[in-house]
Write an enzyme that holds these catalytic residues in place. Structure first.
Site, PDB file in Angstrom:
ATOM      1  N   GLU A 209     -16.364   9.605   8.425  1.00 23.24           N
ATOM      2  CA  GLU A 209     -16.103   8.817   9.623  1.00 23.24           C
ATOM      3  C   GLU A 209     -14.651   9.071  10.015  1.00 23.24           C
ATOM      4  OE1 GLU A 209     -18.178   7.296  11.428  1.00 23.24           O
ATOM      5  OE2 GLU A 209     -19.927   7.334  10.123  1.00 23.24           O
ATOM      6  N   CYS A 243     -10.189   3.446  15.372  1.00 27.46           N
ATOM      7  CA  CYS A 243     -10.702   4.821  15.470  1.00 27.46           C
ATOM      8  C   CYS A 243     -11.456   5.064  16.774  1.00 27.46           C
ATOM      9  CB  CYS A 243     -11.581   5.144  14.270  1.00 27.46           C
ATOM     10  SG  CYS A 243     -13.005   4.048  14.079  1.00 27.46           S
TER      11      CYS A 243
END
Length: 456
Positions: A209, A243
């Site tokens: 991720e 993110c």
């Protein structure tokens, strides 16, 4: 904590089959949910200490999401863990086909500092639900939350089931030198490459991720005031240290000035006339990242914001104009409260430009035109995103969350978490009542005709 000893004990424990019963997995998840409820004030305090997160933001973006994931997993786990059974196809008659979800075994979860509670526990929920053991490595950049997680998980689990290893890069390197059955990493693309290289030595499957420069496109039909509020929310949440934060803004030139003024007003509404005096303004995680962001402030023309407090590691929400794709601000993921703005006239040109860039973790589109939605969503590749909002797609437990290309591989949340930490084993259980002979030697035309009837 001796890593080699932990690994040995976890392998021994997993081999006993103790993690396999669904009732055991659900009990572990239930205890974790209860522990989070009980320790909520401590979690809020730890996040405030590490990142100056307000209680509302801590609950909305960390505690609440984890609790909802746990409740969903508890409800759905018996169904997901059940073997999938169907009659075998005609070519394999008589028989029955099964697919079993089984745990990989020993997993490693390396978590980041920006959402240190949520991004540690969300993958752990998937690992436990699937029946694995886990070594959890929180980020040393969020020491208060890391210590709390070690205490919380240590109270719930023996280290042969779940162990927490604290420390910095040296601890990461030591862990990655060992063989695991599955690795889950959340962090930067640069470190993700190191993790993947380590996993490749043992052919270990993994989920990455990562991040990337997630664009926002605002076309000439967008509802500007609403768009501004939702963009500002997504960008300045956790001081931009997210993110999936909007990294840069592409706005149709006919609406650019209107959007800049609306962003100014939305930011004023959120943080006041003097954001640095707002006690709920999140801070930059450490001096290294603070200095990096100050360097990026030198690029372009500041529309508003730009102030900072060095002693408290605070930077005002900032919008920057006069930027191009070649500007320093556009060469790396910003991961801070700086929003560069680029105007455009031709949407097809924007789509063409974005196709040449690395695939982002998220993309956000603000438009009232269905044709624009179709063009952007079908024309661009990205991990996930929203139309007429930002950030919120990752909070839907029914949707998988993950990147593509430079922004990551694999996905999690909800069923995708269970799937990521499970190997699906396919088995055909063939009857012995009779045997169809056409597959055996000696081959002949009659058997070929029969096989062609079964396998059309």
């Amino acid at each position: 904590m001796n890593t080699t000893h932990i690994l040995s004990e976890q392998r021994r424990f997993f081999a006993t089959g103790a993690t396999l019963p669904v009732t055991t997995r659900r009990l572990a998840l239930q205890k974790l949910l209860e522990q989070i409820r009980r320790r909520e004030p401590q979690i809020v305090a730890a996040l405030q200490a590490d990142l100056n997160k307000a209680e509302l933001e801590s609950y909305m973006c960390e505690i609440g999401i984890v609790r909802e994931e746990l409740r969903y997993m508890l409800r759905m786990l018996p169904k997901w863990a059940r073997p999938y059974s169907r009659r075998a196809p005609l070519s394999q008659f008589p028989g029955r086909s099964y697919r079993y979800a089984e745990p990989y075994g020993q997993t490693l979860i390396i978590a980041p500092w920006n959402y240190p509670f949520q991004l540690t526990l969300m993958p752990l929920i998937g690992a436990l639900a699937a029946g694995n053991t886990a070594i959890v490595k929180p980020s040393a950049y969020a020491p208060a939350t890391s210590a709390l997680l070690a205490e919380l998980l240590g109270e719930l689990f023996k280290p042969e089931w779940v162990a927490v290893v604290e420390g910095g890069r040296a601890a990461n390197a030591e862990l990655l030198a060992h063989r695991f059955d599955y690795i889950f990493f959340t962090g930067s693309p640069a470190v993700g490459k190191t993790v993947m290289e380590a996993a490749a030595k043992h052919l270990t499957p993994l989920t990455l991720e990562l991040g990337g420069k997630s664009p926002v496109i605002v076309d000439d039909s967008a509802k500007i005031e609403l768009a501004a509020r939702r963009i500002a929310f997504g960008k300045y949440l956790n001081a931009g240290q997210t993110c999936v934060a909007p990294d840069y803004l592409l706005v149709h030139n006919s609406r650019k000035q209107q959007l800049l003024e609306a962003l100014r007003q939305a930011t004023r509404d959120f943080f006041g006339e003097q954001p640095l005096n707002n006690p709920e303004l999140p801070r930059i995680i450490n001096d290294k990242h603070f200095r990096r962001l100050l360097g990026l402030l030198q690029d372009g023309r500041i529309v508003f914001g730009g102030g900072y407090d060095e002693a408290r590691l605070l930077i005002e929400p900032t919008v920057i104009d006069d930027i191009s794709y070649y500007s320093p601000l556009m060469q790396e993921e910003i991961f801070g409260p700086l929003l560069p703005v680029i105007g455009y006239d031709d949407l097809q040109q924007v789509i063409g430009d974005l196709r040449e860039l690395p695939k982002p973790l998220a993309l956000y589109l603000f438009t009232e035109q269905e044709s624009v939605k179709r063009q952007v969503l079908s024309g661009l590749r990205f991990g996930g995103g929203c139309v007429n909002d930002t950030i919120i797609h990752l909070a839907d437990k029914r949707l998988s969350f993950g990147g593509v290309g430079d922004s990551g591989m694999g996905a999690y949340h909800g069923k995708s978490s269970f799937d990521s930490f499970s190997h699906y084993k396919s088995v055909v259980d063939k009857s012995t009542r009779f045997d169809l002979p056409m597959r055996y030697h000696p081959y002949n035309e009659k058997n070929l005709r029969l096989i062609k009837r079964f396998l059309k």
